[in-house]
Design a protein around this motif. Structure first.
Motif, PDB file in Angstrom:
ATOM      1  N   MET A   1       0.811  -1.210   0.000  1.00  0.00           N
ATOM      2  CA  MET A   1       0.000   0.000   0.000  1.00  0.00           C
ATOM      3  C   MET A   1       0.850   1.268   0.000  1.00  0.00           C
ATOM      4  SD  MET A   1      -3.207   0.969   2.503  1.00  0.00           S
ATOM      5  CE  MET A   1      -2.275   1.358   3.977  1.00  0.00           C
ATOM      6  N   GLU A   4       1.389   2.731  -3.487  1.00  0.00           N
ATOM      7  CA  GLU A   4       0.237   3.470  -4.003  1.00  0.00           C
ATOM      8  C   GLU A   4       0.124   4.838  -3.332  1.00  0.00           C
ATOM      9  OE1 GLU A   4       0.150   0.298  -3.219  1.00  0.00           O
ATOM     10  OE2 GLU A   4      -0.529  -0.718  -5.053  1.00  0.00           O
ATOM     11  N   ASN A  22      -0.289   4.538   6.038  1.00  0.00           N
ATOM     12  CA  ASN A  22       0.067   3.155   5.702  1.00  0.00           C
ATOM     13  C   ASN A  22      -0.197   2.215   6.874  1.00  0.00           C
ATOM     14  OD1 ASN A  22       1.320   1.166   3.873  1.00  0.00           O
ATOM     15  ND2 ASN A  22       2.970   1.144   5.383  1.00  0.00           N
ATOM     16  N   TYR A  27      -6.459  -0.862   2.479  1.00  0.00           N
ATOM     17  CA  TYR A  27      -6.431  -0.809   1.017  1.00  0.00           C
ATOM     18  C   TYR A  27      -7.530  -1.702   0.445  1.00  0.00           C
ATOM     19  CZ  TYR A  27      -4.597  -1.349  -3.754  1.00  0.00           C
ATOM     20  OH  TYR A  27      -4.448  -1.370  -5.114  1.00  0.00           O
ATOM     21  N   LYS A  28      -8.311  -1.163  -0.518  1.00  0.00           N
ATOM     22  CA  LYS A  28      -9.403  -1.931  -1.103  1.00  0.00           C
ATOM     23  C   LYS A  28      -9.405  -1.791  -2.619  1.00  0.00           C
ATOM     24  CE  LYS A  28     -12.656  -1.846   2.782  1.00  0.00           C
ATOM     25  NZ  LYS A  28     -14.062  -1.584   3.190  1.00  0.00           N
ATOM     26  N   GLU A  29      -9.723  -2.876  -3.292  1.00  0.00           N
ATOM     27  CA  GLU A  29      -9.947  -2.864  -4.735  1.00  0.00           C
ATOM     28  C   GLU A  29     -11.432  -3.151  -4.958  1.00  0.00           C
ATOM     29  OE1 GLU A  29      -7.273  -5.320  -6.937  1.00  0.00           O
ATOM     30  OE2 GLU A  29      -5.476  -4.404  -6.072  1.00  0.00           O
ATOM     31  N   VAL A  50      -7.056   6.059  -5.011  1.00  0.00           N
ATOM     32  CA  VAL A  50      -5.763   5.752  -5.625  1.00  0.00           C
ATOM     33  C   VAL A  50      -5.908   5.689  -7.143  1.00  0.00           C
ATOM     34  CG1 VAL A  50      -3.963   3.992  -5.825  1.00  0.00           C
ATOM     35  CG2 VAL A  50      -4.930   4.542  -3.580  1.00  0.00           C
ATOM     36  N   LYS A 101      -9.497   1.666  -6.914  1.00  0.00           N
ATOM     37  CA  LYS A 101      -8.616   1.319  -5.798  1.00  0.00           C
ATOM     38  C   LYS A 101      -8.619   2.491  -4.836  1.00  0.00           C
ATOM     39  CE  LYS A 101      -5.589  -1.480  -8.745  1.00  0.00           C
ATOM     40  NZ  LYS A 101      -4.223  -1.646  -9.298  1.00  0.00           N
ATOM     41  N   ILE A 103      -7.953   3.814  -0.417  1.00  0.00           N
ATOM     42  CA  ILE A 103      -7.451   3.579   0.935  1.00  0.00           C
ATOM     43  C   ILE A 103      -8.440   4.208   1.901  1.00  0.00           C
ATOM     44  CG2 ILE A 103      -5.593   4.047   2.579  1.00  0.00           C
ATOM     45  CD1 ILE A 103      -3.723   4.197   0.062  1.00  0.00           C
TER      46      ILE A 103
END
Length: 209
Positions: A1, A4, A22, A27-29, A50, A101, A103
């Motif tokens: 992460m 990114e 961080n 973090y997600k997609e 992101v 994407k 955060i």
């Protein structure tokens, strides 16, 4: 992460803030069409985009939607910030327009970072300003533009944020987001096609430069 974060926010945030994000961020997609936020829900975290595009919608008492604005790479949502800071329920719906994407930052960190990091405070105030301008444009569009002008602006905005002149939306979806009927949208799209501004296909619309 952290990669990114640095790729998208190193020019905005201090190194120490990047490290904190961080540590506490998630973090997600997200796939296209995923509902990130719903009206009436409490918000526990704030998104930092992101990549991808998220559309922000408002709903009237009849359940009809109105598109307020798009969020793009490097953005966050002022409506989310307001709800987070006030610990109130969300008044907007957020849906991913493309694969996205992001955060997610915990709510309790937002106020702490406002006092601790100049870059975070500047980022938040700038985000408020940008989203307020987006809302002004939406209000101006409703108040001053005819529906065919609003439709063309909508198509151009969508092409810009997705970087694609092909709009994969049905006439009904566009009608929902512009708070009108499918019949009106279909008629105006045909008018725009006759004017040489769009090409209509079975499952998509192509915007002509």
């Amino acid at each position: 992460m952290i990669k990114e974060l640095k790729d998208n926010y190193q020019h905005i945030f201090e190194e120490a803030l990047l490290e904190e994000i961080n540590q506490v961020g998630t973090y997600k997609e997200i796939p296209e069409g995923f509902k990130l936020m719903e009206i009436g829900n409490y918000i526990k975290s704030m998104p930092l985009l992101v990549s991808g595009v998220v559309k922000i919608l408002r709903e009237d008492e009849n359940g009809d939607e109105l598109l307020l604005y798009f969020l793009e790479q490097g953005d966050t949502c002022a409506m989310t910030l307001t709800c987070c800071m006030g610990q109130t329920k969300s008044e907007i719906r957020a849906i991913s327009e493309t694969e996205t994407k992001l955060i997610m930052v915990p709510v309790h960190k937002m106020e702490e970072w406002m006092a601790k990091y100049h870059s975070w405070r500047k980022f938040i105030l700038h985000s408020y300003h940008e989203r307020l301008n987006d809302l002004f444009q939406t209000v101006d569009s409703i108040a001053f533009l005819k529906m065919d002008e609003r439709l063309l602006k909508y198509l151009k905005d969508k092409a810009r944020v997705t970087n694609d002149n092909t709009i994969n939306s049905t006439h009904q979806q566009i009608a929902y987001e512009l708070h009108t009927s499918r019949v009106v949208i279909s008629r105006l799209l045909k008018k725009l096609e006759n004017m040489g501004q769009v090409e209509l296909f079975r499952n998509y619309i192509k915007l002509i430069e």
